[in-house]
Design a protein around this motif. Sequence first.
Motif, PDB file in Angstrom:
ATOM      1  N   LEU A 128       1.215   9.677  -5.121  1.00 23.57           N
ATOM      2  CA  LEU A 128       1.648  11.101  -4.826  1.00 23.57           C
ATOM      3  C   LEU A 128       2.721  11.575  -5.896  1.00 23.57           C
ATOM      4  O   LEU A 128       2.549  12.735  -5.981  1.00 23.57           O
TER       5      LEU A 128
ATOM      6  N   TRP B 226       1.967   1.995  -3.354  1.00 22.73           N
ATOM      7  CA  TRP B 226       1.026   2.439  -4.305  1.00 22.73           C
ATOM      8  C   TRP B 226       0.841   3.992  -3.888  1.00 22.73           C
ATOM      9  O   TRP B 226       0.513   4.794  -4.699  1.00 22.73           O
ATOM     10  N   ALA B 227       0.806   4.312  -2.717  1.00 21.44           N
ATOM     11  CA  ALA B 227       0.617   5.735  -2.230  1.00 21.44           C
ATOM     12  C   ALA B 227       1.954   6.486  -2.937  1.00 21.44           C
ATOM     13  O   ALA B 227       1.605   7.788  -3.176  1.00 21.44           O
TER      14      ALA B 227
ATOM     15  N   ILE C 215       0.791  -1.205  -0.232  1.00 21.02           N
ATOM     16  CA  ILE C 215       0.043   0.020   0.092  1.00 21.02           C
ATOM     17  C   ILE C 215       0.993   1.207  -0.061  1.00 21.02           C
ATOM     18  O   ILE C 215       0.634   2.228  -0.661  1.00 21.02           O
ATOM     19  N   TRP C 216       2.083   1.285   0.784  1.00 23.34           N
ATOM     20  CA  TRP C 216       2.820   2.474   0.812  1.00 23.34           C
ATOM     21  C   TRP C 216       3.623   2.611  -0.656  1.00 23.34           C
ATOM     22  O   TRP C 216       3.638   3.884  -0.953  1.00 23.34           O
TER      23      TRP C 216
END
Length: 147
Positions: free
Chosen positions: A86, A81-82, A78-79
Amino acid sequence: METVMLPITLVTAGGAALIALWLAIRVGQVRTKAKVSIGDGGDAALICRMRAQANFVEYAPFIVILIGLLEFSTGTSIWLWAAGALFLLARVAHPLGMDGLKYARMVGTVVTFVLLLGLGGYAIALPLIAMQHAPANDPVEVVAPAG
């Protein structure tokens, strides 16, 4: 359907390609309007658009490569993907800020720098962390990708 390897990297690289195309079109529009074929002709708007495009080209490869290597090393998360999302948003904000959208240039720059620092730092730390957790007489194993 087959499993897609490195999906975050693929999406981020694809998004970056579309942003690169958008930036090139924006430069071409101002170039046509200013009737400047080569260089910037001293046109302020063209200079801003060219710098926004060049700024993207200066930073995008590092971020995409880091995301790809980290995803390959640690897996999809997830991080990451973030981080990819961003990055793409920041790289759209920056040129809009160059065109005058208040704070967008600064936000795009700061987010890009934070991502470079975070992803780069993690990429440096990851092998060191792996070595600390390896048994004393067992070197860290380098695994070649399958296929």
